[in-house]
Design a protein around this motif. Structure first.
Motif, short mmCIF file in Angstrom:
data_model
loop_
_atom_site.label_atom_id
_atom_site.label_comp_id
_atom_site.label_asym_id
_atom_site.label_seq_id
_atom_site.Cartn_x
_atom_site.Cartn_y
_atom_site.Cartn_z
N ARG A 169 -18.38 -13.68 3.18
CA ARG A 169 -17.75 -13.13 1.99
C ARG A 169 -18.84 -12.88 0.94
N PHE A 170 -19.24 -11.61 0.83
CA PHE A 170 -20.35 -11.24 -0.03
C PHE A 170 -19.83 -10.29 -1.11
N LYS A 171 -19.27 -10.86 -2.17
CA LYS A 171 -18.75 -10.07 -3.29
C LYS A 171 -19.89 -9.89 -4.29
N LEU A 172 -20.59 -8.79 -4.15
CA LEU A 172 -21.85 -8.61 -4.84
C LEU A 172 -21.95 -7.30 -5.59
N GLY A 173 -20.82 -6.78 -6.03
CA GLY A 173 -20.85 -5.59 -6.87
C GLY A 173 -20.78 -4.27 -6.14
N ARG A 174 -20.49 -4.30 -4.84
CA ARG A 174 -20.44 -3.05 -4.10
C ARG A 174 -19.28 -2.16 -4.53
N ASP A 175 -18.27 -2.73 -5.18
CA ASP A 175 -17.13 -1.94 -5.63
C ASP A 175 -17.27 -1.46 -7.07
N GLU A 176 -18.41 -1.74 -7.69
CA GLU A 176 -18.66 -1.25 -9.05
C GLU A 176 -19.20 0.18 -8.99
N THR A 177 -19.06 0.91 -10.10
CA THR A 177 -19.65 2.24 -10.17
C THR A 177 -21.17 2.12 -10.19
N ARG A 178 -21.83 3.22 -9.90
CA ARG A 178 -23.30 3.22 -9.93
C ARG A 178 -23.81 2.82 -11.31
N ARG A 179 -23.18 3.37 -12.35
CA ARG A 179 -23.61 3.06 -13.71
C ARG A 179 -23.43 1.57 -14.01
N ASP A 180 -22.26 1.03 -13.63
CA ASP A 180 -21.97 -0.37 -13.95
C ASP A 180 -22.86 -1.34 -13.19
N ILE A 181 -23.12 -1.07 -11.91
CA ILE A 181 -23.94 -2.02 -11.14
C ILE A 181 -25.37 -2.02 -11.66
N ASN A 182 -25.86 -0.87 -12.12
CA ASN A 182 -27.19 -0.83 -12.72
C ASN A 182 -27.24 -1.64 -14.01
N ALA A 183 -26.18 -1.53 -14.80
CA ALA A 183 -26.14 -2.29 -16.05
C ALA A 183 -26.05 -3.79 -15.79
N ILE A 184 -25.22 -4.17 -14.82
CA ILE A 184 -25.03 -5.59 -14.53
C ILE A 184 -26.32 -6.22 -14.00
N VAL A 185 -26.88 -5.61 -12.97
CA VAL A 185 -28.09 -6.17 -12.36
C VAL A 185 -29.24 -6.15 -13.36
N GLY A 186 -29.33 -5.09 -14.15
CA GLY A 186 -30.41 -5.00 -15.12
C GLY A 186 -30.35 -6.05 -16.20
N ALA A 187 -29.14 -6.56 -16.50
CA ALA A 187 -28.99 -7.54 -17.57
C ALA A 187 -28.97 -8.98 -17.06
N MET A 188 -28.91 -9.16 -15.75
CA MET A 188 -28.83 -10.52 -15.21
C MET A 188 -30.18 -11.23 -15.24
N ASP A 189 -30.14 -12.54 -15.37
CA ASP A 189 -31.36 -13.34 -15.23
C ASP A 189 -31.81 -13.33 -13.79
N GLU A 190 -33.10 -13.49 -13.57
CA GLU A 190 -33.62 -13.56 -12.21
C GLU A 190 -33.06 -14.80 -11.51
N GLY A 191 -32.81 -14.67 -10.21
CA GLY A 191 -32.27 -15.78 -9.45
C GLY A 191 -31.65 -15.29 -8.16
N PRO A 192 -31.16 -16.21 -7.34
CA PRO A 192 -30.62 -15.84 -6.02
C PRO A 192 -29.48 -14.84 -6.07
N LEU A 193 -28.54 -15.00 -7.01
CA LEU A 193 -27.41 -14.06 -7.05
C LEU A 193 -27.88 -12.65 -7.38
N ARG A 194 -28.78 -12.54 -8.34
CA ARG A 194 -29.32 -11.21 -8.68
C ARG A 194 -30.06 -10.62 -7.48
N ASP A 195 -30.78 -11.46 -6.73
CA ASP A 195 -31.49 -10.98 -5.54
C ASP A 195 -30.51 -10.44 -4.51
N TRP A 196 -29.42 -11.16 -4.27
CA TRP A 196 -28.42 -10.71 -3.30
C TRP A 196 -27.74 -9.43 -3.78
#
Length: 211
Positions: A169-196
């Motif tokens: 079960r890998f709920k990792l933002g694949r259902d977000e829009t391109r714009r939203d996933i870029n914003a989310i990942v870009g604002a996250m702190d570095e770490g395992p979840l951001r890497d996944w």
């Protein structure tokens, strides 16, 4: 026979991702049930793969005094719950108060049949120790405590959990829009979840997020 369950909405891209998730998060929950009730123990487990790299079993050990030993001997079927990185995703990351928050995570439910292998108890401890001590300046070895082992080993028993099904079960933002996933990942702190999340969305992320 090994079966990978892929019907879930958030199934892994590849079965290898479940193996990697176990390697990063070896402390798993072993959950069982039987006539005497339920059993659940947090235990560090090592993934065992075949020649093609496919997950076939999980190797570990537990205290012989653990009541779950008797439960598993009576009913070997069990679940291994792999808890990977997780986090609440706030609209603050997108600077968009109308976006609805969610929770992202990487996890797996592995169906297993447990068999106790007392003759491999020392090997299970050595393999786990060697894995956990990798990269240390002065890695500790089980043999460093050789004098204590005769008193300790009778109170520990190794087991091998044969994998019968995997539900990643890998709920990792694949259902977000391109714009939203870029914003989310870009604002996250570095770490395992951001890497996944970066791995699972790499084709949709801007070039700087791939670096």
């Amino acid at each position: 026979m090994r079966l990978i369950v892929t019907g879930m909405k958030y199934a892994p891209r590849d079965p290898d991702d479940v193996v990697a998730l176990i390697g990063q998060n070896p402390l798993c929950w072993l959950v069982s049930a039987g006539a005497a009730g339920f059993g659940a123990s947090p235990l560090p487990l090592l993934a065992e793969c075949d020649a093609q790299g496919r997950l076939v079993s999980l190797f570990g050990h537990m205290a012989t005094a653990n009541p779950q030993v008797a439960l598993l001997r009576a009913q070997p079927a069990a679940l291994v719950l792999v808890n990977g990185p997780q986090a609440y995703i706030s609209p603050e990351l997108l600077d968009n108060p109308t976006w609805v928050p969610t929770w992202n995570y990487a996890a797996a439910v592995i169906h297993v049949e447990v068999a106790f292998v007392p003759e491999e108890t020392r090997a299970s401890i050595e393999q786990l120790t060697d894995r956990m001590e990798q990269g240390r300046a002065r890695p500790w070895a089980v043999s460093d405590a050789e004098a204590r082992l005769p008193r300790m080993l009778p109170h520990i028993i190794a087991f091998r959990a044969k994998v019968t099904a995997v539900d990643g079960r890998f709920k990792l933002g694949r259902d977000e829009t391109r714009r939203d996933i870029n914003a989310i990942v870009g604002a996250m702190d570095e770490g395992p979840l951001r890497d996944w999340m970066t791995l699972y969305n790499q084709e949709r992320l801007e070039q700087e997020e791939k670096a």
